[in-house]
Design an enzyme around this catalytic site. Structure first.
Site: not given
Length: 403
Positions: A92, A359, A389
């Protein structure tokens, strides 16, 4: 060492990551191509041959996103053949990692200008379709106490007492803030409409925002991870690692978790030479950056330690930071970050986040940094932090100073 500056930042709107999403017909390399051309058009004094490299984050690097999509995008965009390209994967955090790696090159004096960012077309290249030993190999998963991220998010909520209503209230705020920012045009400075082959606009605003979301509607959604947690044994794995937990409270669902979307983002980075030689005006300075590892079962607690490390390197305290962009992978993540760092909600994700807007894995970090810069300028503030994160138990953070 050389100072590193942000000269420009652009992104596409985020389209729903399904076959009926507006960006589904657009190939991921085309998303990047349009952003490259937009950056060049916005900065005509910058010679394209001055760009050293295109560093691009992308998580699922197969099919249309395989074969080093960064170099492919550089070629199809019309950049000179001298511009290199590399694609990286820090899950991510990939988009922000690309910016941090470019900053490292520049600080060391390697080149004078870089393009860095990320792309993910989650409707065309589904998340997880590249496999991986951690997910698929029992010899790796069992001793590592592997659980899916959604179970990790529910584990955080259970350990720190975040009930369903609190998570839903945070999610509602994300949608409300994103809808307000869209209505007021706060994203327009960096937002590049995506066009089809005929030049017609396909999407010019984030598609996933739901202004009509309410707590009542969110309350009707079923928990997303209860079945896999209970029937596939992941709850038992989490409890084995955290025996103080009697039972996992499954409180995350589609409405308080990040949406699956398509999107891309790019940042133009350079040294002071770019300003002196070509007359470009820097918008911000990259002050410091950091990555960290965290316990991989709970997985999602990396933003706080990564931010502390980046702030220590910058010689700054959390109180000196005016705005924070924290990726809303799940509602429990920014809630825990704010509590652990002692940061008020008024400083965090002031224009909403990934719960509302989505996202796009490889691009999100670069989107956050561009959004942060735009808002620092709009509010006439000085310091900002972007943090995420990261899968596998990591965290990343970047500190910028508006000029």
């Amino acid at each position: 060492m050389f100072e590193v500056y942000i000269y420009d930042a652009v992104r596409t709107p985020r389209g729903r990551g399904k076959k009926d999403g507006k960006l589904h017909p657009i190939r991921p390399v085309e998303l990047v191509r349009q952003l490259i051309q937009a950056l060049l058009a916005r900065n005509p004094a910058l010679p394209p041959e001055s760009i050293e490299d295109l560093i691009l984050g992308c998580v699922t690097q197969i099919m249309e996103q395989g074969s080093n999509i960064a170099k492919v995008a550089a070629q199809v965009s019309g950049l000179p053949e001298t511009v290199a390209g590399v694609t990286l994967n820090r899950f991510c955090a990939s988009g922000l990692e690309a910016i941090n790696q470019a900053s490292t090159y520049l600080r060391a004096g390697v080149g004078e200008a870089f393009l860095a960012g990320g792309v993910e077309s989650m409707s065309r290249v589904p998340m997880g379709s590249d496999g991986g030993a951690w997910y698929m190999d029992p010899a790796v998963a069992f001793p590592g106490y592997f659980i899916p991220q959604g179970i990790s998010a529910d584990l955080i909520a259970t350990l720190y007492g975040y009930d369903r209503e609190r998570l839903d209230r945070f999610a509602l705020r994300s949608h409300q803030r994103a809808a307000h920012a869209t209505q007021k045009g706060y994203f327009q400075k960096s937002l590049i409409p995506v066009r089809d082959e005929l030049g017609q606009v396909v999407l010019d605003k984030d598609e996933n925002i739901r202004p009509d979301t309410s707590l009542e509607k969110l309350a009707t959604l079923e928990p997303s991870f209860a079945v896999i947690g209970q029937q596939f044994g992941y709850d038992a794995v989490a409890i084995q690692k955290y025996p103080e937990v009697e039972a996992i409270q499954h409180v995350h669902h589609a409405g308080n978790s990040s949406a699956i979307v398509d999107g891309a983002a790019l940042v133009l980075l350079g040294t002071e030479a770019v300003a002196k030689k070509y007359g470009l005006r820097p918008r911000a300075r990259i002050v410091s950056w950091a990555v960290t590892g965290t316990e991989p079962t709970i997985m999602l607690l990396g933003p706080a330690p990564a931010t502390r490390k980046a702030l220590q390197r910058a010689g700054l305290s959390p109180e000196q930071i005016d705005l924070y962009e924290v990726n809303e992978a799940f509602a429990a993540v920014p809630l825990r970050f704010m509590e652990e760092m002692g940061i008020p909600e008024e400083k965090v994700n002031v224009n909403g986040g990934a719960i509302a807007m989505g996202h796009p894995l490889g691009a999100t970090g670069a989107i956050l940094l561009g959004t942060l810069l735009d808002e620092l300028e709009r509010q006439n503030r000085r310091y900002g932090v972007a943090t995420l994160c990261v899968g596998g138990g990591m965290g990343i953070a970047t500190v910028i100073e508006r000029i």
